[in-house]
Structure formats: structure tokens, C-alpha cells
Design an enzyme around this catalytic site. Structure first.
Site, PDB file in Angstrom:
ATOM      1  N   GLU A  33       0.809  -1.225   0.000  1.00 35.70           N
ATOM      2  CA  GLU A  33       0.000   0.000   0.000  1.00 35.70           C
ATOM      3  C   GLU A  33       0.842   1.276   0.000  1.00 35.70           C
ATOM      4  O   GLU A  33       0.406   2.321  -0.474  1.00 35.70           O
ATOM      5  CB  GLU A  33      -0.959   0.015   1.197  1.00 35.70           C
ATOM      6  CG  GLU A  33      -2.102  -0.998   1.083  1.00 35.70           C
ATOM      7  CD  GLU A  33      -1.734  -2.379   1.620  1.00 35.70           C
ATOM      8  OE1 GLU A  33      -0.539  -2.617   1.891  1.00 35.70           O
ATOM      9  OE2 GLU A  33      -2.647  -3.210   1.768  1.00 35.70           O
ATOM     10  N   PHE A  86     -11.165  -7.183  14.327  1.00 33.95           N
ATOM     11  CA  PHE A  86     -10.138  -7.657  13.400  1.00 33.95           C
ATOM     12  C   PHE A  86      -9.814  -6.572  12.367  1.00 33.95           C
ATOM     13  O   PHE A  86     -10.720  -6.025  11.750  1.00 33.95           O
ATOM     14  CB  PHE A  86     -10.628  -8.929  12.706  1.00 33.95           C
ATOM     15  CG  PHE A  86      -9.638  -9.454  11.697  1.00 33.95           C
ATOM     16  CD1 PHE A  86      -8.375  -9.872  12.086  1.00 33.95           C
ATOM     17  CD2 PHE A  86      -9.968  -9.520  10.348  1.00 33.95           C
ATOM     18  CE1 PHE A  86      -7.456 -10.332  11.162  1.00 33.95           C
ATOM     19  CE2 PHE A  86      -9.067  -9.988   9.413  1.00 33.95           C
ATOM     20  CZ  PHE A  86      -7.794 -10.397   9.821  1.00 33.95           C
ATOM     21  N   GLN A  87      -8.551  -6.270  12.219  1.00 36.15           N
ATOM     22  CA  GLN A  87      -8.069  -5.247  11.286  1.00 36.15           C
ATOM     23  C   GLN A  87      -8.646  -3.860  11.544  1.00 36.15           C
ATOM     24  O   GLN A  87      -8.904  -3.098  10.610  1.00 36.15           O
ATOM     25  CB  GLN A  87      -8.290  -5.674   9.833  1.00 36.15           C
ATOM     26  CG  GLN A  87      -7.543  -6.971   9.518  1.00 36.15           C
ATOM     27  CD  GLN A  87      -7.379  -7.251   8.048  1.00 36.15           C
ATOM     28  OE1 GLN A  87      -8.273  -6.958   7.267  1.00 36.15           O
ATOM     29  NE2 GLN A  87      -6.234  -7.809   7.674  1.00 36.15           N
ATOM     30  N   LYS A 146     -17.251  -0.531   6.677  1.00 35.35           N
ATOM     31  CA  LYS A 146     -17.724  -1.518   5.717  1.00 35.35           C
ATOM     32  C   LYS A 146     -19.245  -1.534   5.588  1.00 35.35           C
ATOM     33  O   LYS A 146     -19.789  -1.639   4.492  1.00 35.35           O
ATOM     34  CB  LYS A 146     -17.226  -2.903   6.127  1.00 35.35           C
ATOM     35  CG  LYS A 146     -17.601  -3.986   5.123  1.00 35.35           C
ATOM     36  CD  LYS A 146     -16.888  -5.288   5.381  1.00 35.35           C
ATOM     37  CE  LYS A 146     -17.187  -6.262   4.246  1.00 35.35           C
ATOM     38  NZ  LYS A 146     -16.551  -7.565   4.460  1.00 35.35           N
ATOM     39  N   MET A 184      24.763   8.192   1.440  1.00 38.95           N
ATOM     40  CA  MET A 184      24.616   9.467   2.146  1.00 38.95           C
ATOM     41  C   MET A 184      24.945   9.284   3.627  1.00 38.95           C
ATOM     42  O   MET A 184      25.550  10.166   4.249  1.00 38.95           O
ATOM     43  CB  MET A 184      23.200  10.011   1.956  1.00 38.95           C
ATOM     44  CG  MET A 184      23.014  11.415   2.455  1.00 38.95           C
ATOM     45  SD  MET A 184      24.174  12.575   1.690  1.00 38.95           S
ATOM     46  CE  MET A 184      23.182  13.273   0.385  1.00 38.95           C
TER      47      MET A 184
HETATM   48  C1  LIG Z   1      12.834   5.244   4.812  1.00 42.37           C
HETATM   49  C2  LIG Z   1      14.150   5.885   5.112  1.00 42.37           C
HETATM   50  N1  LIG Z   1      14.988   5.325   6.003  1.00 42.37           N
HETATM   51  C3  LIG Z   1      16.183   5.903   6.272  1.00 42.37           C
HETATM   52  C4  LIG Z   1      16.571   7.061   5.652  1.00 42.37           C
HETATM   53  C5  LIG Z   1      17.929   7.706   5.956  1.00 42.37           C
HETATM   54  N2  LIG Z   1      18.781   7.716   4.755  1.00 42.37           N
HETATM   55  C6  LIG Z   1      18.915   8.806   3.977  1.00 42.37           C
HETATM   56  S1  LIG Z   1      19.879   8.541   2.657  1.00 42.37           S
HETATM   57  C7  LIG Z   1      20.181   6.959   3.118  1.00 42.37           C
HETATM   58  C8  LIG Z   1      21.062   6.076   2.275  1.00 42.37           C
HETATM   59  C9  LIG Z   1      20.456   5.767   0.966  1.00 42.37           C
HETATM   60  O1  LIG Z   1      21.220   4.778   0.326  1.00 42.37           O
HETATM   61  P1  LIG Z   1      21.056   4.522  -1.230  1.00 42.37           P
HETATM   62  O2  LIG Z   1      19.632   4.400  -1.593  1.00 42.37           O
HETATM   63  O3  LIG Z   1      21.932   3.375  -1.617  1.00 42.37           O
HETATM   64  O4  LIG Z   1      21.569   5.875  -1.864  1.00 42.37           O
HETATM   65  P2  LIG Z   1      23.055   6.494  -1.937  1.00 42.37           P
HETATM   66  O5  LIG Z   1      23.114   7.530  -0.852  1.00 42.37           O
HETATM   67  O6  LIG Z   1      24.023   5.387  -1.709  1.00 42.37           O
HETATM   68  O7  LIG Z   1      23.119   7.095  -3.277  1.00 42.37           O
HETATM   69  C10 LIG Z   1      19.520   6.657   4.301  1.00 42.37           C
HETATM   70  C11 LIG Z   1      19.602   5.371   5.009  1.00 42.37           C
HETATM   71  C12 LIG Z   1      15.637   7.617   4.741  1.00 42.37           C
HETATM   72  N3  LIG Z   1      15.878   8.774   4.108  1.00 42.37           N
HETATM   73  N4  LIG Z   1      14.457   7.008   4.471  1.00 42.37           N
END
Ligand SMILES: Cc1ncc(C[n+]2csc(CCOP(=O)(O)OP(=O)(O)O)c2C)c(N)n1
Ligand SMILES: [Mg+2]
Lengths: 579, 164
Positions: free
Chosen positions: A52, A114-115, A164, A486
Site C-alpha cells: 500500500e 479484526f483489522q 464496511k 549518504m
Molecule cells: C525510509 C528511510 N529510512 C532511512 C533514511 C535515511 N537515509 C537517507 S539517505 C540513506 C542512504 C540511501 O542509500 P542509497 O539508496 O543506496 O543511496 P546512496 O546515498 O548510496 O546514493 C539513508 C539510510 C531515509 N531517508 N528514508
């Protein structure tokens, strides 16, 4: 009687009357009456997702790329809670959505049925508004209100929670679609206060070092044309926020590119030295301003926004104007025409000379910020440059969150609005692929690229199956640096390169095989000399989803980067140089 | 600084929780809250008090305006206004001395004794919050069993009014 419909039928009929052509969703117990009504008609097309969260992101991508309200349909409980991340993402970026959730029957609400989840309660802080519909007779009007609220004023997601029993096929009521929605408690402001608008124009015309700081509001309100006209009449430099990219053509001479944490040197430096800042459809986000106390010390601030709560929230506005971007910009254009005043050509010329110098020294495309790619070392920036070249700058680009997102924002030059689609406010990893589904559905013949990372793509990878079912030929550009890049960058800069949980220890899947398992095409790129050619191959496969898994240099950082606690112009320019 | 904000909102389920949520999600406390339908029972009038500086109050007033269910919002403490709070206090009256002292205090503060038993008095008092505080201080020694305060209701002075 002609127009007697059950609640389930009313939901679908009301969607049709609201102009909805497609709905993203996932069925379940509390939504089954609605799903049955859906099955017995052809007006509203439903796309089954695999989670979803993706339904809401897809509706969101559809909306961002078209300006129309996106629609998602989910069941109660886990269906509703799975939708929450999508709703929060849309809320932070002011995207108009209607999310319809099934709910347990009225008599069971509050009994831990439920749900059962209190969807109105759970979603309350992340919606523009929400409704729990309690009578079959109210469904049509509530849905009409939901679309009206989502689309007007500062747009945002609206939840309609429908128990529902009120969609039961055995209970039918006369159907009536309200043509006009009027709410005494909701009357969004459109036009700005004329006196204030006039002050804004005068201030801007008298400026010696003006900068236009244009945000996502320009895109949401379809105001690019007026922004461009005003900026060009005044010969005023324009910088766009991450959400506003494409709001002013990036390849135009007057564009300074993106500002903020990973903004360009010239945009951030010009902001710092500006004597007048004209902020329009932007909200002085902390990823833009850096330290508030050091923000643009010389500037008189004009702030136009449709949402009064955005004005003087972080930065005090000297000239606040509440109104839609389009209405206010149009009015500014007409006032500028009537006034005798002309911009100070001499001062503006000097200002441009200064800015051009900054741009020449440190611009994104003019300075060398990283070692060139060669052989097995592919720089992520060069992947985006290749993407830009191969798609002639014309693609719709969605993105996930991380370094790849910032590289895409910096190196892909967007000349048109609604082409750059990313989760700016919430920063939701997993947004890119489902958002691209919404974009591709809206633009079946366009090139739609999802720029992602091996971390982000795995947060909604299951949607490869949805793309197969609904023939969505997205091009996935995976900047695979085998790291949560990042996070790794911050660990390099702030934690002496202690890579706590940002590496996967050789556990990554074979993305090419994975794409093939889902019935798609996979292409792996490991050498720089193959990059452009393989990218062309990818985009030539117009009818297929292609997953390009591109191995990029793990050690690369995103620069420029604002220094924490500094002013806008305090930047790291590369690993070793700073301002 | 104490702020009184008054709101006219749709008398609908969920409307109040949105108002309260705005404060809770920012970590602000609502000190008092009163809400009831007006002469038009589709509308509720709500008065709340909170602590905050000018900027916080201005932002909260704007945020309250932004809620879809709110029709009007005023920051009453910004201007001349009347505030009033109702209080019911149950007091232990062990002997005649205590009864006499409570009766005297109730008279001075212009309250009413609205219920009594062999060992308790229940006093009703209305007025501004300082007056209610002063009454509590005055009778504390005698023995307070229970205090119920309605929270502040407010209205602006002069010709201004809040109506659809
Ligand atoms: C749902 C979620 N969890 C954690 C983060 C924190 N976060 C920001 S950038 C990142 C790394 C992303 O890795 P990737 O998709 O491989 O991109 P890259 O930076 O390596 O290009 C994380 C864990 C986030 N933005 N969103
Ligand atoms: Mg990565």
C-alpha cells in the site's frame, strides 16, 4: 428508481464524477464491497500494487507529474497503516491526494475488531484533512469535499475512512453528486493584498543585488510561466529549491541552479550577498537556510506563499504576501508595467558580473569537483550527465533518497516543471519506483527514469511485479555504490569514517537477475567506456522496463555541502577545499 | 506569558482532537480548555489558555486558522477582553468554626454554597483565575477535598464579536 446506489457503488461513481480516471490500491476485507462495485464498471481504472505504500507514492507521482489529484484505495488496519508513509510523504511536499481507506463496520469501531486501526487518529498529523463517513447518504458529498480540499489552497492529502457496513450492497440510497462545494470553515485565500504586492514590486525594482528564491509552490500552482516572465523582465537571478527544480528553466543564463545544503556555490553565495530576496512558493526549510542567525544578513525579505503559517515561521518576512504564486506573480507583472520605475541597470550589471565570476570559478558544470571517471571507476555524477545527454534533458526523472538524489538534482538540468519528482520534505527512501509508476501511467510515451540507489530501490522493489502487470516501461538507473552512501558520507565527515551499519557485506542481490525474474530487462555496467552506449540501449527499449545496475565509486561525496552552523555561503566545495 | 485563544469551530467529531493535536505535536501544553456549542448548535466555541512568546502565539493562531474545521480564531490576550472561570470546591468542615470561616470567605469572594452535608460544604465561585486562586489560598487551611475548575472562558470587550 434510476439512481439508487449502494455505498460501494457510490464510492466508485463519486470518483468518476470527481474526474478520477485511475486509482492505485490493494483490496482487503473492509474494502471488498467497494472493490466489488469497482469490478462492475469501466470508468475508473484500478492498478493493483504490491504494497500500500507504493499505491500512495504512485498516486503521488501521478499527481506531481500532471497537477491532478491522485487517488489511492486501501483496506482497514494493515492496509491503512501501510499507506501512512506515503501520506506523510505527500503531506510534507503539499501534494494533493485522496486516500480512501476501508474501516471495520460502525458497530465494531472501538472494539479492537479484526483489522481495526483508528485511521483518522493515526493519520491526523500528516493530512490536510480527514473524514470518517458514518452514513451511506454522506459518501458522495464527503468525497466531493475531499477532492476540493486536497486541490485548493495549499494542496495536501485527504483521508476518507469508510466503514464496511455503509458500503453494503443491500442498502441503496439515491445518488446525488454535489456540483458546488461550499464550506463556511474553509475559504482559501487566492489574491495577495494589493498594497503589499505593490510594495514587493517596488522593493524588487529598487534592488541592487536581488535574488529570486523559488520553491515547489511555483510547480504546484503552475506558475512557471509568470515567474519566468517576471525574472526576465527584471534581469534577476533565480535559484530553485529542491522542490522547485524546473520551475525556472535550468539552462537559462539567469538560473543559478539549486540552493541549500547541496546547492550550487553561485546560488548560495548570491543569496548570502543579496540585498533583496524574493521568496515565492518556498518555505525557508532548514535544508535551505543553514544557521538561521547567519541567514542572508543584508537582505530585505519578500515572501509570497499561499499558506500564512509558512510566512515568518523560520525567517521573518519584511514584506509578507499571502496568495497563490500565480495570482501574485500576475499582479506583480501588471503593477511593474504601470510603475514608472525601472531596475537599476548599472547595479544589476555589476551584480551579474560578480555572479558570473562565481559561476565560472565554482559552477556545477564549470568547476572540477571530482576525479574523472575511467575504466572500472565510474563517478555517480557522470552517470547523471550521461542520463541527461541520452534523454536530451527531456525525461521525467523520479528519484529516491540519498547521494544519487542530490547528484540528479545537481547534474540533470530541468527546463520544465513537473519533470523532477522527488520526496523533498520527508526524504522517503522507496519513493522513486512507485512514483515513477504514477508518472509513466500519466505519460505512457515519455521517457521516465527512476534514479535510485541499491539501498532505496530495495525498499519498494516488489513493485517490479506491478510494472510487469500494468506494462509500465520505466527505466531504473541504479547508482549502485554498495553502500548507504549518504549515511556513509556523514560518517566520513562526522564520525571518523566509522561505517556503522551503512555497508551490506556482500549481501546485495544480483539486480540484473532480479529484474529478469520479474520479467524485465537487466543491464549491468561496470566500466565507464560502456556507460553511454548501454544507457542508449536502455532507452531504446521503449516498451520494456529496464533495470540498469551501474557500479559507481563508493568513496564519492556530494559537494558543495553547507557547513553545519554556518551561513548559506559556508561550503565544502570538495573533500579538501572549502570557502 | 499566559495566552488566551478563542476559536469558533464546526461542532463535529474529530474537530477538537485536531485543535489539541496542534499543540501536542509541538510539545506545547494547553493549560485550560473549555468548549461547548453556541446558540447555533452546529458551532462550538472553544477557549484555551497556553504559555508562549509572541512568535509562538502568532504561529499557533495561524495554524489554528489553517485547520479545515475552524471558522474564526482570536488571540484574546492581545486586546481588551473579559475572562471568567467557574470553580466548584468541596471543603471539609469539621466544626462550627470551620463552617463560619468558610461562610465568611464565600461571602467575601461572592460565591455560593451549593451543597452541604454534616461534614462538607460545596462552594461555587466564578471570576477571573486570580480570584479563584485567592479563594483556594484562603480556605486551604480549613481543608480542601476536591477542586473542579472549568478553565477560562473569554470574550473581547467592546463592539467586536466572533460569529459566522
Ligand atoms: C525510509 C528511510 N529510512 C532511512 C533514511 C535515511 N537515509 C537517507 S539517505 C540513506 C542512504 C540511501 O542509500 P542509497 O539508496 O543506496 O543511496 P546512496 O546515498 O548510496 O546514493 C539513508 C539510510 C531515509 N531517508 N528514508
Ligand atoms: Mg547506495
Amino acid at each position: 428508481m434510476a439512481n439508487m446506489l449502494s455505498g460501494g457503488e457510490i464510492v466508485i461513481r463519486a470518483l468518476k464524477d470527481a474526474g478520477v480516471k485511475n486509482v492505485w490500491g490493494y483490496p482487503g476485507g473492509a474494502a471488498l464491497h467497494i472493490y466489488d462495485a469497482l469490478h462492475r464498471q469501466d470508468d475508473v481504472y484500478h492498478l493493483l500494487v504490491r504494497h500500500e505504500q507504493a499505491a500512495v507514492h504512485a498516486a503521488d507521482g501521478f499527481s506531481r507529474s500532471t497537477g491532478e489529484v491522485g487517488t489511492a484505495l486501501v483496506t482497514s488496519g494493515p492496509g491503512a497503516t501501510n499507506a501512512i508513509t506515503g501520506i506523510a510523504t505527500a503531506y510534507m511536499d503539499s501534494i494533493p491526494l485522496v486516500v480512501i481507506s476501508g474501516q471495520v463496520p460502525m458497530a465494531k469501531i472501538g472494539q479492537d475488531a479484526f483489522q481495526e486501526t483508528d485511521m483518522v487518529g493515526v493519520s491526523r498529523p500528516i493530512v490536510k484533512h480527514s473524514f470518517l463517513v458514518t452514513r451511506t447518504e454522506d459518501i458522495a458529498e464527503t468525497i466531493a469535499k475531499a477532492y476540493y480540499i486536497a486541490a485548493t489552497g495549499r494542496p495536501g492529502p485527504v483521508v476518507v475512512d469508510i466503514p464496511k457496513d455503509i458500503t453494503d450492497p443491500s442498502y441503496k440510497v439515491p445518488y446525488k453528486w454535489p456540483e458546488n462545494i461550499k464550506m463556511r470553515s474553509y475559504q482559501p485565500t487566492n489574491k495577495g493584498h494589493r498594497g503589499q504586492v505593490k510594495r514587493a514590486v517596488k522593493t524588487l525594482l529598487e534592488a541592487k543585488r536581488p535574488v529570486i528564491y523559488a520553491g515547489g509552490g511555483i510547480i504546484l500552482d503552475n506558475a512557471s510561466e509568470y515567474l519566468t516572465q517576471l525574472a526576465q523582465q527584471l534581469n534577476c537571478p533565480v535559484t530553485n529549491t529542491l522542490m522547485g527544480l524546473g520551475g525556472y528553466p535550468a539552462t537559462d543564463r539567469q538560473s543559478l541552479g539549486m540552493l541549500g545544503m547541496h546547492g550550487t556555490y553561485e546560488a548560495n553565495t548570491a543569496m548570502h550577498h543579496a540585498d533583496v530576496i524574493f521568496a515565492v512558493g518556498a518555505r525557508f526549510d532548514d535544508r535551505v537556510t543553514n544557521d538561521l542567525d547567519k541567514f542572508c544578513p543584508h537582505a530585505t525579505i519578500i515572501h509570497v506563499d499561499v499558506d500564512p503559517t509558512s510566512i515568518s515561521k523560520n525567517i521573518n518576512a519584511h514584506i509578507p504576501v499571502v496568495g497563490t504564486c500565480t495570482a501574485v506573480l500576475k499582479e506583480m507583472l501588471s503593477i511593474a508595467e504601470q510603475l514608472e520605475l525601472k531596475p537599476d541597470a548599472e547595479a544589476i550589471k555589476d551584480w551579474w558580473q560578480q555572479i558570473d565570476q562565481w559561476r565560472e570559478d565554482q559552477g556545477i558544470y564549470t568547476a572540477t569537483r571530482y576525479e574523472p571517471s575511467s575504466g572500472a571507476v565510474i563517478k555517480p555524477q557522470d552517470v547523471i550527465k550521461a542520463l541527461y545527454k541520452v534523454t536530451d534533458g527531456e525525461a521525467f526523472v523520479t528519484s529516491d533518497v540519498g547521494q544519487h538524489q542530490m547528484f540528479a538534482a545537481q547534474y540533470y538540468l530541468f527546463d520544465k516543471p513537473r519533470r523532477w519528482i522527488n520526496s523533498g520534505g520527508l526524504g522517503t527512501m522507496g519513493f522513486g519506483l512507485p512514483a515513477a509508476m504514477g508518472v509513466q501511467l500519466a505519460h505512457p510515451d515519455a521517457a521516465v527514469a527512476c534514479v535510485t540507489g541499491e539501498g532505496s530501490i530495495q525498499m519498494c522493489i516488489q513493485e517490479l511485479s506491478t510494472c510487469n502487470q500494468h506494462n509500465l516501461p520505466i527505466k531504473i538507473i541504479n547508482l549502485n555504490n554498495s553502500a548507504l552512501g549518504m549515511v556513509r558520507q556523514w560518517q566520513d565527515m562526522n564520525y571518523s569514517s566509522r561505517y556503522s551499519q551503512s555497508l551490506y557485506e556482500d549481501s546485495l542481490p544480483d539486480f540484473v537477475a532480479l529484474a529478469e525474474a520479474y520479467g524485465h530487462v537487466g543491464i549491468k555496467v561496470t566500466r565507464f567506456e560502456d556507460l553511454e552506449e548501454k544507457m542508449r540501449e536502455c532507452f531504446e527499449l521503449k516498451d520494456r522496463l529496464v533495470f540498469m545496475d551501474i557500479c559507481v565509486d563508493q568513496s564519492e561525496h556530494v559537494y558543495p555541502m553547507q557547513m553545519p552552523g554556518g551561513s548559506m555561503r559556508d561550503l565544502w566545495l570538495s573533500k579538501t577545499e572549502r570557502t | 506569558m499566559k495566552r488566551i485563544i478563542s476559536i469558533l469551530l464546526e461542532n463535529e467529531s474529530g474537530a477538537l482532537s485536531r485543535v489539541v493535536g496542534l499543540f501536542a505535536q509541538r510539545g506545547y501544553n494547553i493549560d485550560t480548555l473549555t468548549v461547548a456549542p453556541t446558540d447555533d448548535d452546529t458551532l462550538s466555541r472553544l477557549t484555551l489558555t497556553t504559555q508562549g512568546d509572541d512568535q509562538m502565539t502568532e504561529q499557533m493562531v495561524k495554524q489554528l486558522h489553517k485547520l479545515i474545521d475552524t471558522i474564526k480564531v482570536v488571540h484574546l490576550t492581545e486586546d481588551l477582553h473579559i475572562e471568567c472561570e467557574l470553580m466548584l470546591v468541596k471543603i471539609k468542615v469539621a466544626d462550627n468554626d470551620a463552617r463560619a470561616e468558610i461562610s465568611r470567605s464565600v461571602e467575601i469572594f461572592r460565591g455560593h454554597i451549593v451543597d452541604m452535608t454534616a461534614s462538607t460544604y460545596t462552594v461555587q465561585l466564578a471570576g477571573d483565575s486570580d480570584k479563584l486562586d485567592a479563594f483556594i489560598d484562603a480556605v486551604r487551611e480549613v481543608g480542601i477535598m476536591e477542586v473542579v475548575r472549568s478553565g477560562v472562558s473569554g470574550i473581547s470587550r467592546g463592539d467586536k464579536f466572533l460569529r459566522v
